[in-house]
Scaffold this motif. Structure first.
Motif, PDB file in Angstrom:
ATOM      1  N   MET A  19       0.858  -1.089   0.122  1.00 39.92           N
ATOM      2  CA  MET A  19      -0.118   0.051  -0.050  1.00 39.92           C
ATOM      3  C   MET A  19       0.931   1.161   0.014  1.00 39.92           C
ATOM      4  SD  MET A  19      -2.769   1.100   2.875  1.00 39.92           S
ATOM      5  CE  MET A  19      -3.903  -0.419   2.646  1.00 39.92           C
ATOM      6  N   LYS A  20       0.580   2.380  -1.006  1.00 38.50           N
ATOM      7  CA  LYS A  20       1.304   3.353  -0.729  1.00 38.50           C
ATOM      8  C   LYS A  20       1.222   4.175   0.423  1.00 38.50           C
ATOM      9  CE  LYS A  20       1.341   5.645  -4.813  1.00 38.50           C
ATOM     10  NZ  LYS A  20       0.991   6.707  -5.891  1.00 38.50           N
ATOM     11  N   LYS A  21       2.149   4.762   0.707  1.00 43.03           N
ATOM     12  CA  LYS A  21       2.293   5.659   2.071  1.00 43.03           C
ATOM     13  C   LYS A  21       1.319   6.964   1.706  1.00 43.03           C
ATOM     14  CE  LYS A  21       5.559   7.473   5.612  1.00 43.03           C
ATOM     15  NZ  LYS A  21       4.639   8.577   5.833  1.00 43.03           N
ATOM     16  N   VAL A  22       0.554   7.193   2.700  1.00 45.10           N
ATOM     17  CA  VAL A  22      -0.485   8.258   2.442  1.00 45.10           C
ATOM     18  C   VAL A  22      -0.408   9.293   3.465  1.00 45.10           C
ATOM     19  CG1 VAL A  22      -2.786   8.824   2.309  1.00 45.10           C
ATOM     20  CG2 VAL A  22      -2.139   6.520   1.888  1.00 45.10           C
ATOM     21  N   ASP A  23      -0.329  10.568   2.885  1.00 43.76           N
ATOM     22  CA  ASP A  23      -0.142  11.790   3.472  1.00 43.76           C
ATOM     23  C   ASP A  23      -1.484  12.543   3.655  1.00 43.76           C
ATOM     24  OD1 ASP A  23       0.422  14.453   4.566  1.00 43.76           O
ATOM     25  OD2 ASP A  23       2.149  14.563   3.506  1.00 43.76           O
ATOM     26  N   TYR A  24      -2.138  12.396   4.693  1.00 40.44           N
ATOM     27  CA  TYR A  24      -3.507  12.853   4.927  1.00 40.44           C
ATOM     28  C   TYR A  24      -3.817  14.211   5.119  1.00 40.44           C
ATOM     29  CZ  TYR A  24      -4.552   7.855   4.798  1.00 40.44           C
ATOM     30  OH  TYR A  24      -4.941   6.503   4.679  1.00 40.44           O
ATOM     31  N   ARG A  25      -2.510  15.063   5.195  1.00 47.63           N
ATOM     32  CA  ARG A  25      -2.782  16.247   5.707  1.00 47.63           C
ATOM     33  C   ARG A  25      -3.797  17.278   5.003  1.00 47.63           C
ATOM     34  NH1 ARG A  25       3.261  18.348   6.370  1.00 47.63           N
ATOM     35  NH2 ARG A  25       3.488  16.705   4.417  1.00 47.63           N
ATOM     36  N   LEU A  26      -3.711  17.230   3.558  1.00 44.39           N
ATOM     37  CA  LEU A  26      -4.506  18.309   2.865  1.00 44.39           C
ATOM     38  C   LEU A  26      -5.048  17.615   1.698  1.00 44.39           C
ATOM     39  CD1 LEU A  26      -5.617  21.196   2.496  1.00 44.39           C
ATOM     40  CD2 LEU A  26      -3.648  21.655   1.028  1.00 44.39           C
ATOM     41  N   TYR A  27      -6.225  16.970   1.859  1.00 45.27           N
ATOM     42  CA  TYR A  27      -6.819  16.044   1.006  1.00 45.27           C
ATOM     43  C   TYR A  27      -7.920  16.843  -0.081  1.00 45.27           C
ATOM     44  CZ  TYR A  27      -9.879  11.598   0.369  1.00 45.27           C
ATOM     45  OH  TYR A  27     -10.514  10.562  -0.079  1.00 45.27           O
ATOM     46  N   LEU A  28      -7.564  16.803  -1.173  1.00 40.53           N
ATOM     47  CA  LEU A  28      -8.655  17.396  -2.256  1.00 40.53           C
ATOM     48  C   LEU A  28      -9.538  16.651  -2.767  1.00 40.53           C
ATOM     49  CD1 LEU A  28      -9.032  20.087  -3.761  1.00 40.53           C
ATOM     50  CD2 LEU A  28      -7.825  18.891  -5.651  1.00 40.53           C
ATOM     51  N   VAL A  29     -11.096  17.161  -2.574  1.00 45.85           N
ATOM     52  CA  VAL A  29     -12.012  16.164  -2.988  1.00 45.85           C
ATOM     53  C   VAL A  29     -12.435  17.056  -4.490  1.00 45.85           C
ATOM     54  CG1 VAL A  29     -14.377  15.109  -2.875  1.00 45.85           C
ATOM     55  CG2 VAL A  29     -12.623  15.044  -1.078  1.00 45.85           C
ATOM     56  N   THR A  30     -12.599  16.552  -5.574  1.00 43.77           N
ATOM     57  CA  THR A  30     -12.879  17.260  -6.769  1.00 43.77           C
ATOM     58  C   THR A  30     -14.291  17.550  -6.809  1.00 43.77           C
ATOM     59  OG1 THR A  30     -13.199  15.451  -8.369  1.00 43.77           O
ATOM     60  CG2 THR A  30     -10.907  16.303  -8.226  1.00 43.77           C
ATOM     61  N   ASP A  31     -14.684  18.496  -7.541  1.00 46.63           N
ATOM     62  CA  ASP A  31     -16.412  18.924  -7.640  1.00 46.63           C
ATOM     63  C   ASP A  31     -16.348  19.750  -8.815  1.00 46.63           C
ATOM     64  OD1 ASP A  31     -19.000  19.858  -7.632  1.00 46.63           O
ATOM     65  OD2 ASP A  31     -19.054  19.202  -5.578  1.00 46.63           O
ATOM     66  N   ARG A  32     -17.064  19.319 -10.019  1.00 43.59           N
ATOM     67  CA  ARG A  32     -16.986  20.131 -11.244  1.00 43.59           C
ATOM     68  C   ARG A  32     -17.968  21.384 -10.893  1.00 43.59           C
ATOM     69  NH1 ARG A  32     -14.780  17.440 -15.758  1.00 43.59           N
ATOM     70  NH2 ARG A  32     -14.189  15.360 -15.454  1.00 43.59           N
ATOM     71  N   LYS A  33     -19.164  21.222 -10.281  1.00 46.62           N
ATOM     72  CA  LYS A  33     -19.888  22.329 -10.040  1.00 46.62           C
ATOM     73  C   LYS A  33     -19.141  23.524  -9.125  1.00 46.62           C
ATOM     74  CE  LYS A  33     -24.107  19.725  -9.861  1.00 46.62           C
ATOM     75  NZ  LYS A  33     -25.167  19.208  -8.656  1.00 46.62           N
ATOM     76  N   VAL A  34     -18.317  23.308  -8.214  1.00 46.66           N
ATOM     77  CA  VAL A  34     -17.447  24.361  -7.732  1.00 46.66           C
ATOM     78  C   VAL A  34     -16.262  24.921  -8.714  1.00 46.66           C
ATOM     79  CG1 VAL A  34     -15.689  24.890  -5.782  1.00 46.66           C
ATOM     80  CG2 VAL A  34     -17.603  23.173  -5.688  1.00 46.66           C
ATOM     81  N   LEU A  35     -15.889  24.215  -9.514  1.00 41.94           N
ATOM     82  CA  LEU A  35     -14.904  24.517 -10.464  1.00 41.94           C
ATOM     83  C   LEU A  35     -15.555  25.467 -11.401  1.00 41.94           C
ATOM     84  CD1 LEU A  35     -12.705  21.229 -11.220  1.00 41.94           C
ATOM     85  CD2 LEU A  35     -12.151  23.722 -10.552  1.00 41.94           C
ATOM     86  N   LYS A  36     -16.537  25.181 -11.747  1.00 41.52           N
ATOM     87  CA  LYS A  36     -17.674  25.889 -12.997  1.00 41.52           C
ATOM     88  C   LYS A  36     -16.771  25.916 -14.056  1.00 41.52           C
ATOM     89  CE  LYS A  36     -19.899  29.062  -9.461  1.00 41.52           C
ATOM     90  NZ  LYS A  36     -19.714  30.321  -8.804  1.00 41.52           N
TER      91      LYS A  36
END
Length: 208
Positions: A1-18
């Motif tokens: 399993m890849k080592k994971v750094d959870y500090r700043l986790y981005l979730v995408t959302d096209r509606k927010v991106l406009k």
């Protein structure tokens, strides 16, 4: 399993991106400090989701940042993503683990100590707990107070990320509750300068 750094986790959302380009936005966010990316596509058909996931994965691979696919285990397997994130009403965690194998990341949404403990017992890699503050990106999210967040964190040993309405004004409170990171959507993707906002959020989560 890849080592994971959870500090700043981005979730995408096209509606927010406009009208902003998703792929450029993901790249700029990672350049600014995002440590983990979840591709969330609730209204996209399977073929388009697959193609989008491949493009995003080529970006996350370049920066050696793990890619998580929201809900869709088939897409995660098809593009060889690092893992999935599932909610309480998605495929059961035990079955998801069976399909993905022991080396993939599986995040689970939790809103209570009971759900958190159950997810840890059944093999979750990490927990996403919230919504801590009001959020426009997930209208059905149950509220979780900072006090409750702290209690849930103390009840499990696996990493935990705070989610829901987190921005530069309240991120520090969430980190001080003891979580391993914060999950962000609008605070970064809704910004005029995505890289700059990502840099700011990264500084906040790293304040001692």
């Amino acid at each position: 399993m890849k080592k994971v750094d959870y500090r700043l986790y981005l979730v995408t959302d096209r509606k927010v991106l406009k009208d902003k380009d998703l792929y450029k936005a993901v790249e700029e966010a990672i350049e600014g400090g995002v440590t983990l990316v979840q591709l969330r596509e609730k209204e996209m058909d399977t073929l388009d989701f697959y193609k989008s996931a491949l493009k995003v994965k080529s970006i996350t691979d370049t920066f050696d940042v793990p890619l998580i696919i929201n809900d869709r285990i088939d897409i995660a397997l098809a593009v060889n993503a690092d893992g999935v994130h599932i909610g309480q009403s998605d495929m059961p965690l035990i079955k998801a683990r069976e399909l993905l194998g022991k080396d993939k990341i599986i995040g689970v949404s939790a809103h209570s100590i009971e759900e958190a403990v159950e997810a840890e017992k059944n093999g979750a890699t990490y927990l996403g707990v919230g919504a801590i503050f009001n959020t426009s990106t997930k209208s059905d999210a149950k509220a979780v107070s900072l006090e409750k967040l702290e209690q849930i964190k103390k009840s499990v040993k696996i990493p935990m990320v705070g989610i829901g309405g987190i921005d530069e004004e309240n991120a520090r409170e969430v980190i001080l509750a003891g979580v391993d990171g914060i999950s962000v959507v609008s605070a970064i993707l809704g910004a005029k300068d995505i890289k700059k906002k990502s840099e700011l959020m990264f500084k906040i989560v790293n304040l001692k």
